[in-house]
Design a protein around this motif. Structure first.
Motif, PDB file in Angstrom:
ATOM      1  N   GLY A   1      -7.858 -74.880  65.411  1.00  0.00           N
ATOM      2  CA  GLY A   1      -8.130 -73.633  64.717  1.00  0.00           C
ATOM      3  C   GLY A   1      -7.658 -73.582  63.280  1.00  0.00           C
TER       4      GLY A   1
ATOM      5  N   GLU B   1       3.997 -71.968  59.336  1.00  0.00           N
ATOM      6  CA  GLU B   1       2.625 -71.528  59.566  1.00  0.00           C
ATOM      7  C   GLU B   1       1.645 -72.609  59.145  1.00  0.00           C
ATOM      8  OE1 GLU B   1      -0.545 -68.204  57.848  1.00  0.00           O
ATOM      9  OE2 GLU B   1       1.352 -68.610  56.817  1.00  0.00           O
TER      10      GLU B   1
ATOM     11  N   ALA C   1      -4.364 -71.566  62.516  1.00  0.00           N
ATOM     12  CA  ALA C   1      -3.936 -72.048  63.830  1.00  0.00           C
ATOM     13  C   ALA C   1      -3.216 -70.941  64.587  1.00  0.00           C
ATOM     14  CB  ALA C   1      -3.037 -73.259  63.685  1.00  0.00           C
ATOM     15  N   ALA C   2      -3.296 -71.007  65.911  1.00  0.00           N
ATOM     16  CA  ALA C   2      -2.685 -69.974  66.738  1.00  0.00           C
ATOM     17  C   ALA C   2      -1.191 -70.174  66.902  1.00  0.00           C
ATOM     18  CB  ALA C   2      -3.360 -69.957  68.110  1.00  0.00           C
ATOM     19  N   ARG C   3      -0.698 -71.368  66.608  1.00  0.00           N
ATOM     20  CA  ARG C   3       0.738 -71.612  66.752  1.00  0.00           C
ATOM     21  C   ARG C   3       1.274 -72.308  65.514  1.00  0.00           C
ATOM     22  NH1 ARG C   3       2.152 -76.873  68.217  1.00  0.00           N
ATOM     23  NH2 ARG C   3       0.457 -78.236  68.943  1.00  0.00           N
TER      24      ARG C   3
END
Length: 414
Positions: A60, A355, A359-361
């Motif tokens: 992502g 960050e 991305a989700a994580r």
């Protein structure tokens, strides 16, 4: 894990660095400055630094076309701003010259002659700003400090490792093929020397108002950390060979098997031999004339290493840690999972979550090992998107909004 901390004044707060470096060595040096509070402006070509494309990429995460980056770029370009500037255009060169007048440091790691062909060599820039510290890293150094016969050769980490001597003393015993060190020490060691040279030159510039040229050769830097082979050859006229996992002058000293992997332990002097053999259940070895001194142990090296190795192999790494950890120099051999799970690295802030846009994580990167009581450095901002700070950077150097708009319209900034 440690979260990226809010920006705080570091020891180098107020130092303005123009970073024209690429790949690993140069960006790592400027990262070290940024970690300690310097304002580092990464000046990237249109499309961004090519290392943005190097993974791994979190699912992502923004694509390269969207200004994103992979893990390689994220790790060594944190804490920096990004200005996407086309230096091949006259207006781009003019913009850089204008920025140089307000900067303290410029760092580049192009091959010899590239900056001169752009009209941006040391002599041109020092004329614009006599207090500028101009730092260059090349495989074989800059001719200004002594022209190497290899000055025009490109160089990367394995080349520096090979020619700097470290490969020749690394590998199994008896000697086999030379062995490359796992991490890119041919890049990272020169980077560390370059950051030290920059800080040293800035200290002088602060007191005198005069900048200077700082030159680090990647090959020279690798040789500098192989200092032992230099004096050994000077004294004996014999070239040291691979040392395996031991030490040429100390015994026992190196890697030994455990039930579940390997451990590193060392006896750097005789006083550590006594507690080791006591933990081994062999206290009589402390007074055995074959083993009582380092010289004697070196003379019976194979026997000593076999005795220690047979004992360590009967225990797990955890058991050996309990037996030896507080008594002699000792450490289990960790893999990445071990490092992520070990309390030491959490306590020391060496695993920092940052960050990765889109991305989700978070992505975890290695923190800084340099800790200061009054001016703590560290990771306080993720790596930048391509050209993310172009307008803000130029405004900070005195460019008016209309000038910035014109540069953007002419595709000089991106």
């Amino acid at each position: 894990m440690t979260q990226a901390a809010p920006a705080a004044a570091g020891a180098l707060d107020g130092l303005v660095v123009l970073d024209l470096t690429r790949m690993l060595a140069g960006p790592y040096a400027t990262m070290m400055l940024a970690d300690q509070g310097a304002r580092v402006v990464k000046i990237e070509p249109p499309g961004g630094d090519l290392t943005r494309r190097t993974g791994p990429h979190l699912p992502g995460a923004l694509t390269i076309a969207e200004g994103g980056f992979g893990g390689y770029f994220a790790s060594i370009n944190r804490n920096k701003q990004s200005l996407a500037l086309d230096l091949k255009q006259p207006a781009g060169k003019a913009a850089l010259l204008r920025m140089v007048r307000g900067a303290d440091v410029l760092v580049e790691n192009y091959r010899c002659g590239v900056m001169e062909r752009l009209g941006l060599g040391y002599e041109a820039l020092i004329a614009e700003n006599p207090r500028l510290v101009y730092a260059a890293m090349r495989g074989f150094g800059d001719p200004r400090s002594g022209r190497s016969p290899y000055a025009d050769w490109p160089a990367y980490d394995p080349v520096a490792q090979a020619m700097g001597g470290i490969m020749g003393i690394t590998g199994p015993v008896p000697a086999g093929a030379p062995t490359k060190i796992g991490p890119g020490v041919g890049d990272l060691v020169p980077a560390t020397f370059l950051a030290f040279g920059i800080a040293s030159a800035c200290w002088r510039a602060q007191r005198t108002g005069r900048g200077q040229f700082v030159d680090v050769s990647m090959v020279d830097a690798v040789l500098a950390i192989c200092e032992r082979l230099v004096y050994q050859y000077s004294a004996s006229h014999e070239s040291p060979g691979p040392e395996g996992n031991g030490h040429p002058l100390l015994c026992p000293f190196g890697l030994f098997p455990a039930k579940d992997g390997h451990v590193s332990l060392g006896v750097p002097n005789d006083r550590f031999w006594v507690p080791l053999v006591q933990r081994m259940g062999r206290p009589e070895l402390a007074s055995d004339p074959r083993y009582a001194s380092n010289e004697a142990r070196m003379a019976h090296r194979a026997e000593v290493e076999a005795l220690v190795g047979e004992w360590t192999a009967r225990h797990t790494k955890a058991e050996l840690s309990s037996l030896l950890g507080a008594e002699i120099p000792f450490g289990p051999v960790f893999d990445a999972q071990d490092i992520f799970e070990d309390a030491h690295f959490r306590a020391r802030g060496m695993l920092v979550e940052t960050e990765q846009p889109g991305a989700a994580r978070a992505l975890t990167v290695a923190g800084t090992p340099v800790h200061m009581s009054d001016t703590p450095g560290g990771v306080h901002r993720r790596a930048p998107l391509t050209g993310e700070h172009s307008d803000a950077v130029l405004q900070g150097f005195g460019f008016a909004p209309a000038e910035i708009a014109a540069l953007r319209a002419d595709h000089v900034i991106h």
